[in-house]
Write a protein that holds these residues in place. Sequence first.
Motif, PDB file in Angstrom:
ATOM      1  N   ILE A 549      -0.470 -12.231   7.400  1.00  0.00           N
ATOM      2  CA  ILE A 549      -0.793 -10.929   6.817  1.00  0.00           C
ATOM      3  C   ILE A 549      -0.827  -9.855   7.903  1.00  0.00           C
ATOM      4  O   ILE A 549      -0.327  -8.745   7.714  1.00  0.00           O
ATOM      5  CB  ILE A 549      -2.133 -10.991   6.055  1.00  0.00           C
ATOM      6  N   GLY A 550      -1.372 -10.199   9.050  1.00  0.00           N
ATOM      7  CA  GLY A 550      -1.395  -9.259  10.169  1.00  0.00           C
ATOM      8  C   GLY A 550       0.004  -8.884  10.615  1.00  0.00           C
ATOM      9  O   GLY A 550       0.277  -7.718  10.930  1.00  0.00           O
ATOM     10  N   GLU A 551       0.910  -9.860  10.639  1.00  0.00           N
ATOM     11  CA  GLU A 551       2.294  -9.584  11.033  1.00  0.00           C
ATOM     12  C   GLU A 551       2.969  -8.640  10.044  1.00  0.00           C
ATOM     13  O   GLU A 551       3.692  -7.714  10.438  1.00  0.00           O
ATOM     14  CB  GLU A 551       3.071 -10.895  11.120  1.00  0.00           C
ATOM     15  N   ILE A 552       2.746  -8.875   8.754  1.00  0.00           N
ATOM     16  CA  ILE A 552       3.365  -8.020   7.729  1.00  0.00           C
ATOM     17  C   ILE A 552       2.858  -6.585   7.854  1.00  0.00           C
ATOM     18  O   ILE A 552       3.631  -5.622   7.784  1.00  0.00           O
ATOM     19  CB  ILE A 552       3.071  -8.577   6.320  1.00  0.00           C
ATOM     20  N   ILE A 553       1.539  -6.436   8.049  1.00  0.00           N
ATOM     21  CA  ILE A 553       0.955  -5.099   8.169  1.00  0.00           C
ATOM     22  C   ILE A 553       1.468  -4.392   9.422  1.00  0.00           C
ATOM     23  O   ILE A 553       1.758  -3.192   9.404  1.00  0.00           O
ATOM     24  CB  ILE A 553      -0.582  -5.189   8.171  1.00  0.00           C
ATOM     25  N   GLU A 554       1.624  -5.121  10.503  1.00  0.00           N
ATOM     26  CA  GLU A 554       2.125  -4.528  11.744  1.00  0.00           C
ATOM     27  C   GLU A 554       3.575  -4.068  11.577  1.00  0.00           C
ATOM     28  O   GLU A 554       3.959  -2.980  12.030  1.00  0.00           O
ATOM     29  CB  GLU A 554       2.020  -5.527  12.891  1.00  0.00           C
ATOM     30  N   GLU A 555       4.383  -4.883  10.903  1.00  0.00           N
ATOM     31  CA  GLU A 555       5.771  -4.490  10.650  1.00  0.00           C
ATOM     32  C   GLU A 555       5.814  -3.228   9.794  1.00  0.00           C
ATOM     33  O   GLU A 555       6.633  -2.331  10.026  1.00  0.00           O
ATOM     34  CB  GLU A 555       6.518  -5.626   9.952  1.00  0.00           C
ATOM     35  N   ALA A 556       4.926  -3.155   8.815  1.00  0.00           N
ATOM     36  CA  ALA A 556       4.872  -1.971   7.957  1.00  0.00           C
ATOM     37  C   ALA A 556       4.447  -0.739   8.749  1.00  0.00           C
ATOM     38  O   ALA A 556       4.957   0.365   8.527  1.00  0.00           O
ATOM     39  CB  ALA A 556       3.907  -2.215   6.795  1.00  0.00           C
ATOM     40  N   ARG A 557       3.514  -0.920   9.671  1.00  0.00           N
ATOM     41  CA  ARG A 557       3.066   0.205  10.503  1.00  0.00           C
ATOM     42  C   ARG A 557       4.226   0.748  11.328  1.00  0.00           C
ATOM     43  O   ARG A 557       4.425   1.969  11.434  1.00  0.00           O
ATOM     44  CB  ARG A 557       1.927  -0.227  11.422  1.00  0.00           C
ATOM     45  N   GLU A 558       5.015  -0.136  11.910  1.00  0.00           N
ATOM     46  CA  GLU A 558       6.145   0.297  12.730  1.00  0.00           C
ATOM     47  C   GLU A 558       7.197   1.024  11.890  1.00  0.00           C
ATOM     48  O   GLU A 558       7.893   1.910  12.388  1.00  0.00           O
ATOM     49  CB  GLU A 558       6.769  -0.913  13.426  1.00  0.00           C
ATOM     50  N   ASP A 559       7.310   0.649  10.612  1.00  0.00           N
ATOM     51  CA  ASP A 559       8.284   1.289   9.725  1.00  0.00           C
ATOM     52  C   ASP A 559       7.715   2.506   9.006  1.00  0.00           C
ATOM     53  O   ASP A 559       8.422   3.151   8.215  1.00  0.00           O
ATOM     54  CB  ASP A 559       8.780   0.289   8.677  1.00  0.00           C
ATOM     55  N   GLY A 560       6.430   2.822   9.229  1.00  0.00           N
ATOM     56  CA  GLY A 560       5.813   3.960   8.553  1.00  0.00           C
ATOM     57  C   GLY A 560       5.570   3.719   7.079  1.00  0.00           C
ATOM     58  O   GLY A 560       5.536   4.661   6.286  1.00  0.00           O
ATOM     59  N   ARG A 561       5.371   2.463   6.686  1.00  0.00           N
ATOM     60  CA  ARG A 561       5.159   2.122   5.272  1.00  0.00           C
ATOM     61  C   ARG A 561       3.678   1.928   4.980  1.00  0.00           C
ATOM     62  O   ARG A 561       2.914   1.496   5.845  1.00  0.00           O
ATOM     63  CB  ARG A 561       5.906   0.837   4.906  1.00  0.00           C
ATOM     64  N   LYS A 562       3.292   2.212   3.755  1.00  0.00           N
ATOM     65  CA  LYS A 562       1.924   1.988   3.313  1.00  0.00           C
ATOM     66  C   LYS A 562       1.829   0.629   2.626  1.00  0.00           C
ATOM     67  O   LYS A 562       2.776   0.180   1.974  1.00  0.00           O
ATOM     68  CB  LYS A 562       1.474   3.099   2.360  1.00  0.00           C
ATOM     69  N   VAL A 563       0.645   0.010   2.765  1.00  0.00           N
ATOM     70  CA  VAL A 563       0.459  -1.376   2.335  1.00  0.00           C
ATOM     71  C   VAL A 563      -0.741  -1.485   1.402  1.00  0.00           C
ATOM     72  O   VAL A 563      -1.788  -0.878   1.647  1.00  0.00           O
ATOM     73  CB  VAL A 563       0.234  -2.309   3.550  1.00  0.00           C
ATOM     74  N   ILE A 564      -0.573  -2.267   0.331  1.00  0.00           N
ATOM     75  CA  ILE A 564      -1.707  -2.665  -0.506  1.00  0.00           C
ATOM     76  C   ILE A 564      -1.852  -4.177  -0.385  1.00  0.00           C
ATOM     77  O   ILE A 564      -0.862  -4.913  -0.528  1.00  0.00           O
ATOM     78  CB  ILE A 564      -1.499  -2.327  -1.989  1.00  0.00           C
ATOM     79  N   VAL A 565      -3.068  -4.625  -0.122  1.00  0.00           N
ATOM     80  CA  VAL A 565      -3.353  -6.068  -0.061  1.00  0.00           C
ATOM     81  C   VAL A 565      -4.258  -6.415  -1.231  1.00  0.00           C
ATOM     82  O   VAL A 565      -5.337  -5.833  -1.389  1.00  0.00           O
ATOM     83  CB  VAL A 565      -4.037  -6.457   1.267  1.00  0.00           C
ATOM     84  N   PHE A 566      -3.824  -7.355  -2.063  1.00  0.00           N
ATOM     85  CA  PHE A 566      -4.603  -7.791  -3.214  1.00  0.00           C
ATOM     86  C   PHE A 566      -5.167  -9.190  -2.990  1.00  0.00           C
ATOM     87  O   PHE A 566      -4.471 -10.074  -2.480  1.00  0.00           O
ATOM     88  CB  PHE A 566      -3.740  -7.831  -4.483  1.00  0.00           C
ATOM     89  N   SER A 567      -6.411  -9.370  -3.402  1.00  0.00           N
ATOM     90  CA  SER A 567      -7.018 -10.704  -3.425  1.00  0.00           C
ATOM     91  C   SER A 567      -8.036 -10.751  -4.555  1.00  0.00           C
ATOM     92  O   SER A 567      -8.618  -9.719  -4.932  1.00  0.00           O
ATOM     93  CB  SER A 567      -7.713 -11.030  -2.102  1.00  0.00           C
ATOM     94  N   PHE A 568      -8.231 -11.928  -5.091  1.00  0.00           N
ATOM     95  CA  PHE A 568      -9.253 -12.112  -6.124  1.00  0.00           C
ATOM     96  C   PHE A 568     -10.643 -12.134  -5.507  1.00  0.00           C
ATOM     97  O   PHE A 568     -11.633 -11.807  -6.149  1.00  0.00           O
ATOM     98  CB  PHE A 568      -8.982 -13.426  -6.867  1.00  0.00           C
ATOM     99  N   PHE A 569     -10.727 -12.506  -4.226  1.00  0.00           N
ATOM    100  CA  PHE A 569     -12.006 -12.818  -3.591  1.00  0.00           C
ATOM    101  C   PHE A 569     -12.482 -11.719  -2.650  1.00  0.00           C
ATOM    102  O   PHE A 569     -11.736 -11.248  -1.778  1.00  0.00           O
ATOM    103  CB  PHE A 569     -11.898 -14.134  -2.814  1.00  0.00           C
ATOM    104  N   LEU A 570     -13.731 -11.322  -2.803  1.00  0.00           N
ATOM    105  CA  LEU A 570     -14.324 -10.335  -1.906  1.00  0.00           C
ATOM    106  C   LEU A 570     -14.381 -10.855  -0.480  1.00  0.00           C
ATOM    107  O   LEU A 570     -14.157 -10.111   0.481  1.00  0.00           O
ATOM    108  CB  LEU A 570     -15.734  -9.969  -2.382  1.00  0.00           C
ATOM    109  N   GLY A 571     -14.698 -12.139  -0.331  1.00  0.00           N
ATOM    110  CA  GLY A 571     -14.780 -12.717   1.003  1.00  0.00           C
ATOM    111  C   GLY A 571     -13.456 -12.644   1.738  1.00  0.00           C
ATOM    112  O   GLY A 571     -13.420 -12.404   2.955  1.00  0.00           O
ATOM    113  N   VAL A 572     -12.356 -12.842   1.023  1.00  0.00           N
ATOM    114  CA  VAL A 572     -11.035 -12.754   1.644  1.00  0.00           C
ATOM    115  C   VAL A 572     -10.765 -11.318   2.092  1.00  0.00           C
ATOM    116  O   VAL A 572     -10.277 -11.075   3.201  1.00  0.00           O
ATOM    117  CB  VAL A 572      -9.950 -13.237   0.666  1.00  0.00           C
ATOM    118  N   LEU A 573     -11.099 -10.352   1.244  1.00  0.00           N
ATOM    119  CA  LEU A 573     -10.907  -8.950   1.621  1.00  0.00           C
ATOM    120  C   LEU A 573     -11.751  -8.597   2.844  1.00  0.00           C
ATOM    121  O   LEU A 573     -11.298  -7.865   3.738  1.00  0.00           O
ATOM    122  CB  LEU A 573     -11.261  -8.034   0.453  1.00  0.00           C
ATOM    123  N   ASP A 574     -12.982  -9.115   2.883  1.00  0.00           N
ATOM    124  CA  ASP A 574     -13.846  -8.870   4.046  1.00  0.00           C
ATOM    125  C   ASP A 574     -13.218  -9.419   5.320  1.00  0.00           C
ATOM    126  O   ASP A 574     -13.222  -8.763   6.369  1.00  0.00           O
ATOM    127  CB  ASP A 574     -15.219  -9.509   3.827  1.00  0.00           C
TER     128      ASP A 574
END
Length: 759
Positions: A549-574
């Motif tokens: 997930i960190g790699e995907i977000i970093e690639e998006a940052r370099e491309d100037g793209r915005k990212v939404i991350v979805f999870s069912f679990f609050l702990g995962v989001l934390d």
Amino acid sequence: MSDQGESPDADRMRSSVGKPARDLIRRIDELRTRAEALVGKPEALREQAREQLAVLTRRQIGSELENLPVTALQEVMGKRVSTLEQAGYRTIGRLAGVSTAELVALPGIGPKTAEKITEAVRAVVADVAKSARFRFQPDRPDDEQRNLLATLTAIRRADRAATQLIGPVRELTGITHEWLAAAAPARRRLSMWFSGRDKKQAALLALSRLETIDKHPRTGWLAGEITRHEQAVALTGYTDEQLWREYADDAAAVNATLSTVGGVEVEVEAAQGFIPEELRQRITAIPLDLSLIKSTLRGYQVFGAQYLIHQERSILGDEMGLGKTIQALAAAAHLAARGQQRFLVVCPASVQMNWLNEISKHTRLEAHNLHGAHREGAARRWLRDGGVAVTTFGTLGSLEVLKGHDQALLIVDEAHYVKNPKARRTQVVAAAVAAAQRVVFLTGTPMENRVEEFRNLVEQLQPATARGLKATNAVAGAKQFRRAVAPVYLRRNQEDVLTELPDKIEIDDWVLPSPADQTAYVAAVRSGNLMKMRQAAFEAQDSAKLERIGEIIEEAREDGRKVIVFSFFLGVLDRIQQTICPAAGSIRGAVRPAERQRLVDEFTAARDHAVLLCQIEAGGVGLNMQAASVVILAEPHWKPSAEEQAIARAHRMGQIRTVQVHRVLAKDSVDERIREVQEHKRLLFDEYARKSDAKDLDRRAVDPLQQPSRIQDEVPRPQDKPRPRALDDENLPTEQRIVLAEQHRLGIAAETIRHQDKN
């Protein structure tokens, strides 16, 4: 002296004959001419846009042909393809327009072969031209795109001007047409001298009427509005940067305008939901009144609103992202223009603020918030003044003030929430349905689990239609089912009507769990706790999922793209927020609707890269997040519809970039079992709720038997043991069977499974 019998007005205007009359007539005539030109501006601009679009489309076709290698003609040419390549014809684009005589001049190519080549090239060119769909490319702007974008922006402004001023302009032109003609002799004293008595009298009276119009405050207001709109349509002071920024902020509106100039080819039958022809004719017989709508509607949206009005009680089941909200509001605006007053929206609390925003954005109707501490007072104002009131499923039953009052239109959003007739929420909505003149259920997923649930929705709206839905309708297949529900159900899919929508690339990111991941997972399986099993991949410091997930977000940052991350679990989001993106906003179930909307607005307004974390049940429904072009699903969800709704927050009207969807999945884990469950549910939905026949499912999951992992080496697998019968016992809950399956696969709790088999 005045002529005998001349009226006082005429007598007063005698001194205005000559230059004063010429100036007055010129002012009124110029105002009328400008007003008529402004009202006619939209069509003139559309013709200009058609010419610009034709140039861009031809360029696109040429580009696609240049990317088609001449080797595509291998079957026609055989080995002689090399002859074309050696002659410089390396692409189909280079061959387009080449005559048969030019081909015959090449060595080894005779008249028959040349004719075959010419016919084949023509066929390829025709196919490319037929499928060509122009899309703006903001990442690669140029003058031609900019010019079309400027014209479309001007059209949007001209449309608004024409809608707002058409009434006053018609009034002005209607009353001045004859008076300008009658007053013409007064422009010159000599003309008046030689005019007869009646013509002279008429000229002076007309001049008096024109003077009254010229001095009237309404004429001054109209002149100011015309000037303001002329400047807006001319895009005075607009820069290229502003044009592209406005496109990025509201691409849906620009593309909707493009569709009105022929830039979006849509199959008529698909746009009208493949309903029977006789019903279609009845629906389209009455034009839709859009005088209270601010936005441009696409053709399929106009038909959708007409369907809702004509059918009176129906389900709009368009795929997510096609604008169900604006279609329902267009139906309300049509009824309001015809004298109806009260319209009520019932929706989940998570999307209530979005509804209030959309009402203000798309209509001239007043919005009322019937939720929170002041809901009773707001309800009374709505009952008195009319407009669109928005409340929630939870609040609806407590609004005593509404009892005994009907509504012109009841709109129930996310209507699949009321599919269970025994639920309190369903019963409250049913009472509101009974009190409404017209009812619209909005849902993109009315068939989440089984056809019977869809029948329950129909029962609330058209009991007779529901009684006619027999089990044989479903057994006979999707087409028979769709014919049976045509009077109550309209659905269109993105691929049918949103042809300019950028592509959606779905990627299954399978990761190999680290040793620490595997230890946490085995412990979770041993505990028999399915929720722990689903979250185990995020516990370890060296979590493989977190790393990916960190790699995907970093690639998006370099491309100037915005990212939404979805999870069912609050702990995962934390964990994601703490480990990868501490500055990211986070939408959770506990976040109040107004705060959710604020977070979405901030995310949308951010320039370049941004990350938004969302609990899938909270952020995956109702919110528009098309500013994002990267969607990450941290784990698979039980219901495919939940994932599809989450993805549709980004892949919807207004999206300007290709959307990347990353499903991050852990190899040799419960993720594989949940994907198996998903496949079954998706098959049912596609077969009966989509127009297109069920398509082959894209099974991209990696076969664990083909790619051995270190987990397979470390954990013994009972390959030689028979499959436990409990795994196929449909009387057991699916969740329990999944736990048993993983325990069996990992050789855990084998005694428990054997004991269950004996029983």
